[in-house]
Design an enzyme around this catalytic site. Structure first.
Site, PDB file in Angstrom:
ATOM      1  N   LYS A  36       0.950  -0.985  -0.137  1.00 37.43           N
ATOM      2  CA  LYS A  36       0.161  -0.014  -0.021  1.00 37.43           C
ATOM      3  C   LYS A  36       0.349   1.442   0.075  1.00 37.43           C
ATOM      4  O   LYS A  36       0.324   2.598  -1.041  1.00 37.43           O
ATOM      5  CB  LYS A  36      -0.932  -0.242   0.911  1.00 37.43           C
ATOM      6  CG  LYS A  36      -1.602   0.846   1.665  1.00 37.43           C
ATOM      7  CD  LYS A  36      -2.608   0.952   2.388  1.00 37.43           C
ATOM      8  CE  LYS A  36      -3.863   0.310   2.933  1.00 37.43           C
ATOM      9  NZ  LYS A  36      -4.553  -0.223   3.978  1.00 37.43           N
TER      10      LYS A  36
ATOM     11  N   HIS B 117      -2.624 -38.020  10.274  1.00 34.22           N
ATOM     12  CA  HIS B 117      -1.709 -39.403  10.732  1.00 34.22           C
ATOM     13  C   HIS B 117      -0.214 -38.602  11.294  1.00 34.22           C
ATOM     14  O   HIS B 117       1.138 -38.651  10.990  1.00 34.22           O
ATOM     15  CB  HIS B 117      -1.272 -39.585   9.110  1.00 34.22           C
ATOM     16  CG  HIS B 117      -1.840 -41.126   9.079  1.00 34.22           C
ATOM     17  ND1 HIS B 117      -2.030 -42.542   8.581  1.00 34.22           N
ATOM     18  CD2 HIS B 117      -3.177 -40.687   7.727  1.00 34.22           C
ATOM     19  CE1 HIS B 117      -3.754 -42.662   7.958  1.00 34.22           C
ATOM     20  NE2 HIS B 117      -3.870 -41.904   7.543  1.00 34.22           N
TER      21      HIS B 117
ATOM     22  N   LYS C 194       9.884  -4.781  13.333  1.00 39.20           N
ATOM     23  CA  LYS C 194      10.277  -4.033  12.841  1.00 39.20           C
ATOM     24  C   LYS C 194      10.924  -2.782  12.577  1.00 39.20           C
ATOM     25  O   LYS C 194      11.968  -3.241  12.121  1.00 39.20           O
ATOM     26  CB  LYS C 194       9.286  -4.037  11.974  1.00 39.20           C
ATOM     27  CG  LYS C 194       7.882  -4.540  11.248  1.00 39.20           C
ATOM     28  CD  LYS C 194       7.071  -3.784  10.426  1.00 39.20           C
ATOM     29  CE  LYS C 194       5.469  -4.402   9.323  1.00 39.20           C
ATOM     30  NZ  LYS C 194       4.915  -3.956   8.984  1.00 39.20           N
TER      31      LYS C 194
ATOM     32  N   GLU D 138      10.361  -5.828   3.398  1.00 38.83           N
ATOM     33  CA  GLU D 138      10.466  -7.478   2.982  1.00 38.83           C
ATOM     34  C   GLU D 138      10.409  -7.450   1.236  1.00 38.83           C
ATOM     35  O   GLU D 138      10.679  -7.928   0.078  1.00 38.83           O
ATOM     36  CB  GLU D 138       9.969  -8.378   3.692  1.00 38.83           C
ATOM     37  CG  GLU D 138      10.009  -8.697   4.574  1.00 38.83           C
ATOM     38  CD  GLU D 138       9.149  -7.872   5.914  1.00 38.83           C
ATOM     39  OE1 GLU D 138       9.346  -7.459   6.963  1.00 38.83           O
ATOM     40  OE2 GLU D 138       8.639  -6.744   5.508  1.00 38.83           O
TER      41      GLU D 138
ATOM     42  N   GLU E  88      -4.217 -11.742  14.222  1.00 44.92           N
ATOM     43  CA  GLU E  88      -3.724 -10.565  14.094  1.00 44.92           C
ATOM     44  C   GLU E  88      -4.551  -9.451  14.129  1.00 44.92           C
ATOM     45  O   GLU E  88      -4.559  -8.292  14.715  1.00 44.92           O
ATOM     46  CB  GLU E  88      -3.008 -10.091  12.791  1.00 44.92           C
ATOM     47  CG  GLU E  88      -2.564  -8.479  12.567  1.00 44.92           C
ATOM     48  CD  GLU E  88      -1.552  -8.557  11.300  1.00 44.92           C
ATOM     49  OE1 GLU E  88      -0.163  -8.932  11.044  1.00 44.92           O
ATOM     50  OE2 GLU E  88      -1.885  -8.390  10.209  1.00 44.92           O
TER      51      GLU E  88
ATOM     52  N   GLY F 271      -4.714  -5.008   5.371  1.00 47.54           N
ATOM     53  CA  GLY F 271      -4.938  -5.650   4.921  1.00 47.54           C
ATOM     54  C   GLY F 271      -4.804  -7.247   4.984  1.00 47.54           C
ATOM     55  O   GLY F 271      -5.327  -7.409   4.220  1.00 47.54           O
ATOM     56  N   ARG F 272      -5.480  -8.159   5.796  1.00 46.26           N
ATOM     57  CA  ARG F 272      -6.207  -9.127   6.355  1.00 46.26           C
ATOM     58  C   ARG F 272      -7.318  -9.473   5.643  1.00 46.26           C
ATOM     59  O   ARG F 272      -7.499 -10.412   6.091  1.00 46.26           O
ATOM     60  CB  ARG F 272      -6.003  -9.171   7.836  1.00 46.26           C
ATOM     61  CG  ARG F 272      -6.344  -8.533   8.278  1.00 46.26           C
ATOM     62  CD  ARG F 272      -5.851  -8.777  10.018  1.00 46.26           C
ATOM     63  NE  ARG F 272      -6.658  -8.466  11.171  1.00 46.26           N
ATOM     64  CZ  ARG F 272      -5.089  -7.403  11.736  1.00 46.26           C
ATOM     65  NH1 ARG F 272      -4.356  -6.698  10.789  1.00 46.26           N
ATOM     66  NH2 ARG F 272      -6.338  -6.274  12.621  1.00 46.26           N
TER      67      ARG F 272
END
Length: 548
Positions: free
Chosen positions: A211, A390, A510, A217, A358, A272-273
């Site tokens: 954004k 399993h 961060k 990153e 979050e 964002g999420r």
């Protein structure tokens, strides 16, 4: 969101009634509850928007859901839902509206933020996305050398990665198989290197999702992608044909070399999420096409309207959120396992981890009070069935912790191969049944098991689960499923009196990483007195090894 009533949710009379009710259920098992109510399976099953949700195997007595609904009303959930749809600034700590529901609003619907109708803005971006995607999918958008795009690499992190990669994986059945899709999120160089190792730069398009166009990153990976592209194509002009941006920072996008006519924006009222159906979903639209993307939006919209208008007693997201609150806060469960019995949903648990944890992983209320008298968000985790059976199901069945489960399955398979789907769903239903009812010592002895093994083969049962069933995994159904969880998370946040729309907890790491990175790279030994002894020692060890 506002914080009505007493200083602590636990002081509400509705909360105290639920706490007393939970205590009264001590020693009552799911076997007991089913034996006492022959209509339980019908009474605790609900259906809307293509989803059938069965809560009968949750530890719910006759009065549990009514008491939970009363708590929701006492916490002002209806007022908070109305405020969200009205464009109110319910993200109080960031002074922002929360209006991801506008991302799937139909043309002509009116949703306002500060008196401005945002729906036309949303559709303007969707129309630009559709035109661009059609150009790429039809071979009309060419790379710098004139060759068509055959590879799409989405570069993002958090919601800019988890949403797109989950949606692509879930809807791969509907994707254009002439296009290759890769997703890069980790700043670990391995992620980028492996994503592009077999791709041709002349046929590769990068979507840079940030954004602000400053995400550390994402920008590190984007710059590496730029260098990788130019090393092959050797012309700065190539950047504009091989990179597009999902961003709002036109200046930085242009400085990178991306043509701002291929910059697709979204707004500060989209977290964002909660953004996979915004321009962040450009890779999804490229994969499945604009028409199927609109189908997905229609599924979101159907669940939005259900959440907004249905009574709490039969409201799928409200009830799902309330059941999570019941298990976590009143019954003491610490985690929820999300178990999709569909390989296409293999990334869905990871997507929900961010959406839930979050959002509601908070230790203070909206008013800033430390929450020390009840538990908030549980840990979400999971894997697709039958693989998980399993792996970790042993702990769920016979471990010392109670782990509520969400099973997700479909009546029809998108890949009908022989008996595969019947066996898959047989396992899904069987696991939920086994968790709920277990196997008593008497039943084990009745099978002729030798006495030394009876304790080992006894299953205590009383492990709660919900079952979510759809007809088949379509784009529309995926939209409804994601919106179910979005609004369930909102519901739980309202009960816990936290802000589900900020994420201050990701900031400190961060900031410290930004300080440490130059210390790792410095040509001379930096002063490390501002770090603790352990961190300083690790930095020195890393620098010594790096210099070798």
């Amino acid at each position: 969101m506002t914080s009505p009533g007493p200083s602590s949710r636990a002081d509400l009379p509705e909360w105290r009634a639920l706490a007393a009710h939970a205590a009264s259920l001590e020693g009552i098992t799911l076997r007991d509850l089913f034996a006492a109510d022959r209509h339980r399976a019908e009474r605790l099953a609900f259906e809307a928007c293509g989803l059938f949700v069965d809560h009968a195997k949750q530890r719910l007595a006759d009065s549990t859901l009514p008491l939970l609904v009363q708590l929701a009303r006492g916490c002002g959930l209806r007022e908070q839902i109305d405020a969200m749809f009205a464009g109110g600034r319910i993200n109080a700590t960031e002074n922002r509206a929360v209006l991801h529901v506008a991302l799937r609003a139909p043309r002509g619907m009116r949703l306002e933020v500060d008196g401005h109708d945002v729906v036309p803005d949303v559709h303007a971006v969707l129309d630009r996305m559709a035109a661009f995607c059609d150009g790429v999918r039809q071979g009309e958008w060419h790379g710098h050398t004139g060759r068509p795009i055959r590879n799409v690499v989405n570069i993002g992190i958090g919601g800019s990665d988890l949403g797109p990669v989950m949606a692509f994986t879930a809807l791969r059945h509907y994707a254009d198989r002439g296009l290759t899709f890769r997703f890069v999120s980790n700043v670990d160089g391995t992620d980028f290197a492996e994503a592009v190792h077999d791709l041709d730069p002349a046929e590769t398009l990068f979507i840079v999702c940030s954004k602000t166009f400053t995400t550390q990153e994402t920008l590190a990976n984007a710059r590496t992608a730029r260098s990788w592209t130019l090393a092959a194509l050797r012309d700065e002009a190539a950047v504009a044909r091989h990179f597009v941006a999902v961003s709002t920072n036109a200046a930085e996008v242009a400085a990178f070399g991306i043509d701002t006519t291929t910059m697709f924006g979204f707004w500060d009222w989209v977290g964002g999420r909660y953004s996979m159906d915004s321009a962040i979903g450009l890779s999804t639209m490229l994969a499945i096409g604009p028409e199927q993307f609109q189908e997905m939006l229609a599924g979101f919209r159907a669940m939005d309207e259900h959440f907004r208008s249905a009574g709490f007693e039969r409201n799928l997201p409200v009830l799902h959120g309330l059941v999570a609150v019941w298990n976590t806060t009143f019954l003491g469960a610490h985690t929820i396992a999300v178990l999709p019995y569909d390989q296409y949903l293999s990334r869905f648990p990871a997507y929900l981890q961010q959406l839930a944890m979050e959002s509601n992983g908070k230790r203070v209320t909206l008013g800033g009070r430390a929450i020390d008298d009840y538990q908030t968000c549980p840990v979400y985790w999971g894997e697709p069935g039958t693989n998980g059976q399993h792996s970790f199901y042993q702990l769920i069945h016979q471990g010392t912790r109670i782990i509520p489960c969400d099973f997700i399955g479909f009546i029809q398979s998108l890949q009908p191969l022989g008996r595969h789907h019947d066996l898959l769903m047989a396992n899904c239903f069987a696991q939920a049944e086994a968790l709920a009812f277990g196997k008593t010592e008497a039943e084990v002895r009745g099978d002729g098991v030798s006495e030394p093994l009876v304790a080992h083969k006894t299953f205590p049962g009383d492990r709660p689960s919900s079952m979510i069933v759809g007809e088949r995994l379509t784009p529309r159904l995926l939209g409804s499923l994601v919106a179910l969880y979005e609004h369930a998370v909102f519901t739980a946040g309202a009960i816990w009196d936290v802000n589900p729309f900020d994420q201050w907890g990701v900031e400190l790491g961060k900031v410290l990483a930004t300080r440490i990175a130059p210390e790792l790279e410095a040509s001379v030994e930096p002063a490390l007195t501002h770090h603790d002894g352990s961190t300083a020692a690790l930095i020195r060890r890393y620098r010594a090894g790096r210099s070798r």
